[in-house]
Design an enzyme around this catalytic site. Structure first.
Site, PDB file in Angstrom:
ATOM      1  N   GLU A 383       0.839  -1.203   0.000  1.00  0.00           N
ATOM      2  CA  GLU A 383       0.000   0.000   0.000  1.00  0.00           C
ATOM      3  C   GLU A 383       0.869   1.245   0.000  1.00  0.00           C
ATOM      4  OE1 GLU A 383      -2.782   1.330  -0.209  1.00  0.00           O
ATOM      5  OE2 GLU A 383      -4.433   0.088   0.502  1.00  0.00           O
ATOM      6  N   PHE A 436      -1.982  15.861   5.073  1.00  0.00           N
ATOM      7  CA  PHE A 436      -2.221  15.228   3.782  1.00  0.00           C
ATOM      8  C   PHE A 436      -0.943  15.335   2.963  1.00  0.00           C
ATOM      9  CE2 PHE A 436      -3.869  14.456  -0.389  1.00  0.00           C
ATOM     10  CZ  PHE A 436      -4.819  13.488  -0.158  1.00  0.00           C
TER      11      PHE A 436
HETATM   12  P1  IMP Z   1      -7.980   4.741   4.096  1.00  0.00           P
HETATM   13  O1  IMP Z   1      -9.017   3.814   3.612  1.00  0.00           O
HETATM   14  O2  IMP Z   1      -8.562   5.957   4.770  1.00  0.00           O
HETATM   15  O3  IMP Z   1      -6.904   4.088   4.948  1.00  0.00           O
HETATM   16  O4  IMP Z   1      -7.321   5.399   2.821  1.00  0.00           O
HETATM   17  C1  IMP Z   1      -6.376   4.817   2.103  1.00  0.00           C
HETATM   18  C2  IMP Z   1      -6.255   5.428   0.727  1.00  0.00           C
HETATM   19  O5  IMP Z   1      -6.584   6.823   0.674  1.00  0.00           O
HETATM   20  C3  IMP Z   1      -4.826   5.329   0.340  1.00  0.00           C
HETATM   21  O6  IMP Z   1      -4.556   4.108  -0.278  1.00  0.00           O
HETATM   22  C4  IMP Z   1      -4.664   6.523  -0.581  1.00  0.00           C
HETATM   23  O7  IMP Z   1      -5.010   6.152  -1.885  1.00  0.00           O
HETATM   24  C5  IMP Z   1      -5.630   7.548  -0.066  1.00  0.00           C
HETATM   25  N1  IMP Z   1      -4.959   8.500   0.827  1.00  0.00           N
HETATM   26  C6  IMP Z   1      -5.037   8.566   2.161  1.00  0.00           C
HETATM   27  N2  IMP Z   1      -4.284   9.564   2.654  1.00  0.00           N
HETATM   28  C7  IMP Z   1      -3.678  10.140   1.608  1.00  0.00           C
HETATM   29  C8  IMP Z   1      -2.755  11.222   1.491  1.00  0.00           C
HETATM   30  O8  IMP Z   1      -2.291  11.865   2.454  1.00  0.00           O
HETATM   31  N3  IMP Z   1      -2.366  11.526   0.219  1.00  0.00           N
HETATM   32  C9  IMP Z   1      -2.824  10.866  -0.863  1.00  0.00           C
HETATM   33  N4  IMP Z   1      -3.674   9.840  -0.791  1.00  0.00           N
HETATM   34  C10 IMP Z   1      -4.106   9.472   0.425  1.00  0.00           C
HETATM   35 MG    MG Z   2      -4.191   3.304  -1.998  1.00  0.00          MG
END
Ligand code: IMP
Ligand code: MG
Length: 471
Positions: A383, A436
């Protein structure tokens, strides 16, 4: 003891649920099948319309005088309804939770399991299984009981929609819980939509905690917005001004002191808007990144860390020929660099998932599944970043169903501060602060993936003071 044939019992229950008999007969028949399969007694108890009492609605092999003891008091009964989770007592005699203890003893009940029957996340009643002798419930037993409880939920659902039964119908009391709750704020509805998308069960304001009392009078209460039963986690969303967040924080601190066993997370408006913006939703959904205000990790730092991870992975997976499985699209740079430093034979595959769009009714879907057969393989999920953990937990559940020999996670970035769903991560590149980030494959609304480093973007409609100063 020989394990009962749960598969055919489930098939039978499904047949009953879908045949032409009356609703009440279906319930009785399913309860009876369940009791017979498990070799115990069974009862379906439903919450009444005040949600404070429980009524035996259908039961099998329970003594009459046990049933005639009248409604159970929810607060004094097994706590599967308050906790919204399965509760198992292998031996009543060493447990204080049972109401009518003497009656239970007269009825010679020693072991009990209670599984909430839920509709759209809200408990409407419970399926209880009783044994005369103490008994250790196996996980197969529990899974079976939980599956039956789901079939019962579906029965109720099919009874309610599309034509609601009349007020004097025996199930009418349970029905008013089923409608979508009245959210106090639109952001709560949006958040519920996001949880629905990831198939995460939630309950809205299920419980109030007493924080302060003056004598017998309660002077301060706190009802967290959401409860996620599968995670045993409360979530408080706050859309308030910063000054009022301090006040909320105080309440949460107090709650943690008084109820140390309760897990609660506070999501404030900024965090929450950024969470939604990730999917192009919410007030920041249309915002644009405009340059980079800080470099978090340079090309060199990334390379150094990726090499270390590759060495660890090569050592752990020697002779295992792992499948490195990437989740599109953010993993691209990381995967490309990682595999070139891995020194043992390996395979590679990809998956893609649909994204949350804010439109109701659509759940997360796998838009591209793996091409390789994963059964018996050592799978290492790669990931880019784990944020809330919702994506990862969805994928892990899906992959478990493919029966790999082992399943581990390697993520370049881990942002613990925003974790909602607990996930086990074996390899972590960097633990990052609550910012972010973009670059090295990561995007903000599809931009900045091609930066060779990882940095923090300036987001134009962001309301945080730090960003304002740089504008
Ligand atoms: P989760 O389901 O909230 O853990 O989100 C995971 C997905 O969101 C990651 O695989 C990324 O594609 C996207 N994502 C989360 N945080 C960021 C960030 O800070 N920058 C860019 N993409 C992010
Ligand atoms: Mg992702």
């Amino acid at each position: 003891m020989k394990q009962p044939d749960y598969t055919s019992a489930i098939a039978q229950a499904l047949n009953i649920a879908t045949d032409g008999t009356e609703f009440g007969d279906k319930l009785n028949h399913i309860i009876r099948t369940t009791a017979e399969t498990l070799g115990g007694g069974a009862s379906l108890i439903m919450l009444d319309s005040t949600r404070t009492r429980l009524i035996h609605s259908s039961s099998f092999r329970l003594p009459k005088y046990y049933l005639q003891k009248g409604p159970l008091d929810r607060e004094k009964s097994l706590d599967e309804l308050n906790s919204n989770r399965t509760v198992v007592i292998n031996d009543i005699r060493s447990d204080s939770r049972i109401q009518f203890r003497e009656l239970a003893e007269r009825a010679l009940i020693t072991a009990i399991a209670g599984v909430p029957v839920r509709i759209k996340g809200r408990a409407i009643g419970s399926l209880r299984i009783y044994y005369k002798a103490s008994r250790t419930f196996s996980s197969a037993d529990i899974t079976f009981i939980e599956q039956i409880a789901r079939i019962i939920s579906l029965l109720f659902l099919s009874e309610i929609e599309p034509a609601p039964p009349s007020q004097n119908h025996p199930v009418a009391g349970a029905l008013h819980h089923v409608q979508a709750p009245d959210f106090a704020h639109p952001s709560e509805a949006e958040f519920a939509g996001l949880l629905d998308f990831y198939n995460i069960e939630w309950v809205y304001e299920p419980r109030s905690f007493v924080l302060e009392k003056a004598g017998n009078r309660v002077t301060e209460m706190f009802s967290p917005d959401f409860y996620l039963p599968a995670l045993d986690l409360y979530i408080e969303l706050t859309t308030l001004k910063q000054s009022l967040i301090t006040y909320k924080n105080r309440k949460i601190r107090r709650l943690r002191e008084l109820y140390p066993e309760i897990k609660i997370t506070l999501l404030n408006k900024n965090n929450y808007d950024r969470l939604l913006a990730k999917y192009g939703s919410g007030p920041l959904g249309q915002s644009r990144a405009h340059g980079i205000r800080q470099v978090l990790y340079t090309q060199e730092q990334i390379k150094g860390r990726v090499d270390e991870l590759a060495r660890e992975i090569s050592a752990d997976y020697a002779n295992k020929c792992p499948v490195l499985l990437g989740v599109q699209r953010g993993f691209i740079c990381f995967m490309a660099d990682l595999i070139r430093q891995i020194s043992v034979p390996m395979d590679m595959d990809f998956m893609a998932l649909s994204h949350y769009t804010g439109k109701p009714g659509k759940g997360v879907k796998i838009t591209k599944d793996t091409d390789l057969e994963l059964e018996g393989r050592h799978v290492l999920l790669v990931e880019d970043i784990v944020d809330t953990g919702m994506t990862l937990s969805y994928i892990l559940n899906h992959l478990k169903g493919r029966h790999p020999s082992s399943l581990e996670v390697c993520t370049l970035l881990d942002r613990q501060a925003r974790r909602l769903v607990d996930v086990d991560i074996r390899y972590i590149g960097f633990n990052i602060p609550d910012e972010f980030v973009v670059g090295y494959g990561l995007d903000y609304q599809e931009e900045y993936r091609n930066l060779p480093f990882i940095g923090v973007p300036v987001i134009l409609s962001d309301t945080s003071p730090l960003v304002k100063e740089t504008q």
